[in-house]
Design an enzyme around this catalytic site. Structure first.
Site, short mmCIF file in Angstrom:
data_model
loop_
_atom_site.label_atom_id
_atom_site.label_comp_id
_atom_site.label_asym_id
_atom_site.label_seq_id
_atom_site.Cartn_x
_atom_site.Cartn_y
_atom_site.Cartn_z
N HIS A 186 -5.89 -6.49 5.76
CA HIS A 186 -5.32 -7.51 4.84
C HIS A 186 -3.81 -7.55 5.01
CE1 HIS A 186 -3.01 -8.26 1.16
NE2 HIS A 186 -3.85 -9.25 0.96
N ASN A 187 -3.19 -6.37 5.02
CA ASN A 187 -1.74 -6.33 5.14
C ASN A 187 -1.25 -6.80 6.50
OD1 ASN A 187 -2.00 -5.23 2.61
ND2 ASN A 187 -0.33 -3.79 2.94
N ASN A 237 0.72 11.08 -16.51
CA ASN A 237 1.81 10.99 -15.53
C ASN A 237 2.50 12.35 -15.47
OD1 ASN A 237 3.35 8.87 -13.84
ND2 ASN A 237 4.95 10.11 -14.81
N ALA A 241 3.83 4.56 -12.71
CA ALA A 241 4.92 3.67 -12.30
C ALA A 241 4.41 2.25 -12.54
CB ALA A 241 5.24 3.91 -10.83
N SER A 289 -4.81 -5.16 -3.95
CA SER A 289 -3.86 -6.16 -3.46
C SER A 289 -3.51 -7.17 -4.54
CB SER A 289 -4.41 -6.91 -2.25
OG SER A 289 -3.45 -7.84 -1.80
N GLY A 290 -2.24 -7.53 -4.54
CA GLY A 290 -1.76 -8.55 -5.48
C GLY A 290 -0.45 -8.13 -6.11
N GLY A 291 0.06 -6.98 -5.69
CA GLY A 291 1.35 -6.54 -6.21
C GLY A 291 1.27 -6.19 -7.69
N LYS A 319 -8.08 -3.04 3.54
CA LYS A 319 -6.77 -3.33 2.93
C LYS A 319 -5.69 -3.32 3.99
CE LYS A 319 -3.55 -3.85 -0.24
NZ LYS A 319 -2.25 -3.74 0.39
N GLU A 334 -1.30 -10.39 6.35
CA GLU A 334 -0.16 -10.76 5.50
C GLU A 334 1.11 -10.85 6.33
OE1 GLU A 334 0.20 -8.28 1.88
OE2 GLU A 334 2.20 -7.79 2.64
N TYR A 335 1.30 -9.87 7.20
CA TYR A 335 2.49 -9.89 8.08
C TYR A 335 2.48 -11.14 8.95
CZ TYR A 335 3.98 -4.92 7.53
OH TYR A 335 4.46 -3.71 7.08
C1 6PG Z 1 -0.41 -6.19 -1.58
C2 6PG Z 1 0.83 -5.89 -0.75
C3 6PG Z 1 1.27 -4.47 -1.03
C4 6PG Z 1 2.66 -4.10 -0.56
C5 6PG Z 1 3.01 -4.58 0.78
C6 6PG Z 1 4.29 -3.96 1.28
O1 6PG Z 1 -1.47 -6.40 -0.96
O2 6PG Z 1 -0.29 -6.22 -2.79
O3 6PG Z 1 0.49 -6.02 0.60
O4 6PG Z 1 0.31 -3.59 -0.50
O5 6PG Z 1 3.62 -4.68 -1.37
O6 6PG Z 1 2.06 -4.28 1.71
O7 6PG Z 1 4.50 -4.64 2.43
P1 6PG Z 1 5.51 -4.26 3.57
O8 6PG Z 1 4.71 -3.46 4.54
O9 6PG Z 1 5.94 -5.60 4.01
O10 6PG Z 1 6.60 -3.43 2.96
#
Ligand code: 6PG
Length: 482
Positions: free
Chosen positions: A188-189, A36, A14, A131-133, A185, A192-193
């Site tokens: 980290h998230n 895949n 994906a 991390s970094g999308g 990680k 992020e929140y």
């Molecule tokens: C990252 C992001 C990734 C994800 C979000 C989703 O580090 O690249 O954090 O892991 O897009 O965690 O976040 P939500 O929990 O807000 O949906």
């Protein structure tokens, strides 16, 4: 049938998997095998990127044949059952010494379980935070691998070749064994929140306090991004606020439904912190603020609840905006300090040797919370790796000294004007709780002893005590009966 020419493989094509595969293939020395479950994605990737010279595999057997020993495969599929299914299939074709890397957002306890089970087959299992999308996966993510020292010998050079680079250093480190990578990680998230909630509260206060338009507030954030708040999230906030909805001509932010989603990593961070007894109030308030926003059925019937709130009167807009900026910075420092506390508590609980300074270093680039001020955290842990409270590091003391008045002013403004700022106010409450010489926890101990005989300790002598509340109220020394 492909021959063993690939040094790394990716399962799951994906967007994230494809981008990671492209990133790997773009680096000198990497030949990438790709697989895949549905063949179409593999065909699409090869057709779209012939320059990558991918080695396609259309079965797990072919995938294994394509990989040089120790076979190394990164799984980029949904967390949970899909990941378990891929692991099971890879174990049928991998051999002892090979390496399976889970690059999804798996819950670290699942990773600990998987690592133990897979290790029994002789195959290495590595849970890795990525991390970094999608853009980060392609151009340079921050990578947080756990797993064995043996796997790191092979993985390290490959991951260093694709990670983001900050201050000349790749944003990847061997975080620690088994689930340590996914744990970090997860935190980290959680941070992020908190970061996103704090930014949202700053936006709301400025919007409602000054009447500025989203585009004008975008200019404020763009200005902030040129200073100590420089970060990816501040940068993209300006972009989101500037965006105009093509259909209505209105600011996009005004046509988006104000109910925040969440895939769950923030909740994991809070649940884990509760189990570890580590307060992460900023992260918790941010997570609950998303839940509150999504309880439309409750919000729809609560609009007329009584309120004595006064409209926010802003005498000097520039002063007010600077107050909000300083409150944001002060609260952000609390959120990061709490996040690092949780990592330290997790390392102690799970027996990981995690270097907090290294984690700050690899978060300086590639990841969603990348920010200039992570250099300050790196410096703080470089001076004192065992820093008990990040906020006590001189740089952060200076910021909180400078921001103190603004922080309190903004929390007061939000309360008196009825503008919800749970992350700002809980961060200040945590800060004051940490500072307090005496806390009302003493009264709680008395209450617990009154109804549950849970005993209490005294400030003037060792031991546990219980008052005979229903008797003569004398005090007896007691075994600690929690
Ligand atoms: C990252 C992001 C990734 C994800 C979000 C989703 O580090 O690249 O954090 O892991 O897009 O965690 O976040 P939500 O929990 O807000 O949906």
């Amino acid at each position: 049938m492909p021959e063993a020419i690939a040094n790394i493989g990716v399962v799951g094509l994906a967007v994230m998997g494809s981008n990671l595969a492209r990133n790997l293939a773009s680096r000198e020395g990497n030949t990438v095998a790709v697989f895949n479950r549905s063949r179409s994605k593999t065909d699409e990737l090869l057709a779209a990127h012939p320059e990558a010279e991918f080695v396609p595999a259309f079965s797990y057997e072919e995938f294994a044949v394509a990989l040089q020993r120790p076979r190394t495969a990164v799984i980029m599929v949904k967390a949970g059952a899909p990941t378990d299914a891929v692991i099971e299939s890879l174990l049928e074709v991998f051999e002892p010494g090979d390496i399976i890397v889970d690059g999804g957002n798996a819950l670290f306890t699942d990773t600990i379980r998987r690592e133990k089970a897979v290790r029994e087959t002789g195959v290495n299992f590595v849970g890795m935070g990525v991390s970094g999308g999608e853009e980060g996966a392609l151009k340079g993510p921050s990578l947080m691998p756990g797993g064995s020292d043996e796997s790191w010998i092979t993985l390290g050079p490959i991951l260093r070749s694709i990670a983001a680079v900050a201050e000349g250093e790749p944003c990847v480190t061997h975080v620690g064994h088994d689930g340590a990578g996914h744990f970090v990680k997860m935190v980290h998230n959680g941070i992020e929140y908190a970061d996103m909630q704090l930014i949202a509260e700053a936006y709301d206060l400025i919007r409602r306090g000054t009447g500025k338009t989203p585009a004008e507030i975008a200019d404020v954030f763009a200005e902030w991004n040129r200073g100590e708040l420089e970060s990816y999230l501040i940068e993209i906030t300006a972009e989101v606020l500037r965006q105009v909805d093509a259909e209505t001509g209105k600011p996009l932010v005004d046509v988006i439904v104000d109910e925040a989603g969440a895939k769950g990593t923030g909740a994991w961070t809070v649940q884990t912190a509760l189990n570890l007894g580590t307060p992460v109030s900023g992260i918790a308030e941010a997570t609950f603020a998303r839940s509150l926003s999504s309880h439309r059925e409750q919000r729809d019937v609560s609009g007329d609840l009584p309120s004595s709130a006064e409209p926010l009167r802003v005498e000097d807009v520039d002063v007010f905006i600077e107050n909000v900026r300083l409150a944001l910075y002060a609260s952000k420092i609390v959120a990061y300090s709490q996040g690092f506390d949780e990592i330290r508590a997790g390392a102690a609980e799970y027996g990981w040797d995690i270097n907090l300074g290294d984690i700050a270093k690899i978060w300086r680039g590639g990841c969603i919370i990348r920010a200039q001020f992570l250099n300050r955290i790196t410096e703080a842990y470089a001076v004192d790796p065992d820093l008990a409270v990040l906020m006590t590091a001189p740089y952060f003391v200076e910021v909180h000294e400078r921001a103190q008045g603004s922080w309190r002013r903004v929390v007061v403004d939000s309360a008196t004007s009825g503008i919800p700022a749970p992350a700002f106010s809980s961060s200040l409450a945590y800060y004051d709780g940490l500072r307090a010489e005496r806390l009302p926890a003493a009264l709680i101990q008395g209450q617990r002893d009154f109804f549950g005989a849970h005993t209490y300790r005294r400030i003037d002598k060792p031991g546990s005590f219980h008052t005979l509340w229903s008797g003569d109220r004398s005090e007896v020394e007691a075994e600690d009966t929690h």
